[in-house]
Scaffold this motif. Structure first.
Motif, PDB file in Angstrom:
ATOM      1  N   GLN A   1       0.823  -1.204   0.000  1.00 10.93           N
ATOM      2  CA  GLN A   1       0.000   0.000   0.000  1.00 10.93           C
ATOM      3  C   GLN A   1       0.860   1.260   0.000  1.00 10.93           C
ATOM      4  O   GLN A   1       0.509   2.271  -0.624  1.00 10.93           O
TER       5      GLN A   1
ATOM      6  N   ARG B   1      -3.873   3.138  -4.673  1.00 14.62           N
ATOM      7  CA  ARG B   1      -3.809   2.500  -3.368  1.00 14.62           C
ATOM      8  C   ARG B   1      -4.463   1.127  -3.414  1.00 14.62           C
ATOM      9  O   ARG B   1      -3.899   0.134  -2.963  1.00 14.62           O
TER      10      ARG B   1
ATOM     11  N   THR C   1      -2.536  -2.575  -3.064  1.00 11.56           N
ATOM     12  CA  THR C   1      -2.881  -3.530  -2.013  1.00 11.56           C
ATOM     13  C   THR C   1      -3.458  -4.822  -2.595  1.00 11.56           C
ATOM     14  O   THR C   1      -3.152  -5.918  -2.125  1.00 11.56           O
TER      15      THR C   1
ATOM     16  N   SER D   1      -8.457  -4.666   1.049  1.00 15.65           N
ATOM     17  CA  SER D   1      -8.115  -3.349   0.525  1.00 15.65           C
ATOM     18  C   SER D   1      -9.164  -2.320   0.937  1.00 15.65           C
ATOM     19  O   SER D   1      -8.828  -1.198   1.326  1.00 15.65           O
TER      20      SER D   1
END
Length: 274
Positions: A156, A166, A170, A188
């Motif tokens: 992340q 992001r 993840t 996530s």
């Protein structure tokens, strides 16, 4: 009232809501679309914080039953305590590195050209991950270990580079580390809650002086648009990945990034540069 500004707020709110939880980079899209619409002044910084908050509240609403169960169970439920612990461990890398490099990254990398490059590179990484042999060993968030959480947390942290995504970092990190598609996506979403609340609070603190009462209608339009778009996107995304890979998102990133780079190279659009 400036109708054009309200329409800009509506567009950006929808863009944020649709892209926040998909592996395509909501920050990158906001930078590119905001630049294209000419909405990249100081007020836009606070506006983007507000619509990101709306998106995270949408996922909180979607997962409200699980979150309420965890909140109620934290004092005496070991499973709830473990779940919160996993989120905290995964949250730490981005929190620490974000505090260290937040200002530098915003000053140097928050521009359409950096975003476009990161979109292309990230798309190629997704294609690579999808071509690997896929043998998930963790099929539920409850089955994740502490090692899984910290590894996803460091993945992340890569998303501090705008355009990386992001959720993309993840989720792809989760797949590499043995999580199933649904588990990686759901973790996530959950990890986004402390991460984005912390980032929102920090950005609001840094930009508090830019808040103005006259901007309330614009912020309200963007907030509602982002909230509704995010609610739809999260549900649709979970359904989609149950039967599909992430390849379509990879190609979208690559094509979109290349279009931005081509328009810059050919002087078709005057993008903001570093």
């Amino acid at each position: 009232m400036d109708i054009q500004l309200l329409l800009t707020a509506l567009v950006l709110g929808i863009v944020e809501g649709l892209t926040e939880f998909l592996p395509v980079s909501s920050t990158g899209h906001l930078i590119i679309v905001g630049d294209l619409l000419g909405y990249n002044d100081d007020t836009s910084k606070v506006f983007k914080i507000v619509i990101q908050l709306a998106a995270i509240l949408a996922v909180c609403w979607d997962y409200r039953e699980r979150l309420i169960k965890v909140a109620v169970g934290v004092p005496n439920d070991s499973a709830a305590q473990r779940f919160v612990g996993l989120l905290f461990v995964a949250f730490l890398p981005a929190a620490v590195l974000g505090l260290m490099f937040h200002s530098t990254i915003k000053d140097l990398l928050f521009n359409p050209l950096t975003v476009a490059t990161a979109l292309v590179v990230g798309g190629l990484i997704i294609l690579y991950v999808e071509k690997r042999a896929y043998h998930p060993t963790v099929n539920s968030v409850d089955d994740m270990g502490w090692g899984d959480a910290i590894k996803v947390g460091f993945a992340q942290a890569l998303a501090m580079i705008p355009g990386t995504s992001r959720s993309g970092a993840t989720i792809m990190g989760g797949l590499i580390f043995g999580l199933s598609r649904k588990t990686a996506a759901e973790f996530s979403f959950f990890l986004a809650i402390p991460t984005m609340f912390a980032a929102t609070a920090y950005d609001l603190y840094k930009n508090w002086a830019l808040l103005k009462l006259e901007d309330l209608p614009v912020f309200a339009v963007g907030f509602v648009a982002s909230f509704l778009a995010a609610m739809w996107a999260v549900k649709s995304f979970i359904r989609f990945i149950s039967n599909h890979t992430f390849v379509v998102f990879a190609w979208y990133r690559i094509v979109f990034g290349l279009i931005v780079l081509a328009t810059w190279q050919l002087d078709l659009v005057e993008w903001s540069e570093p």
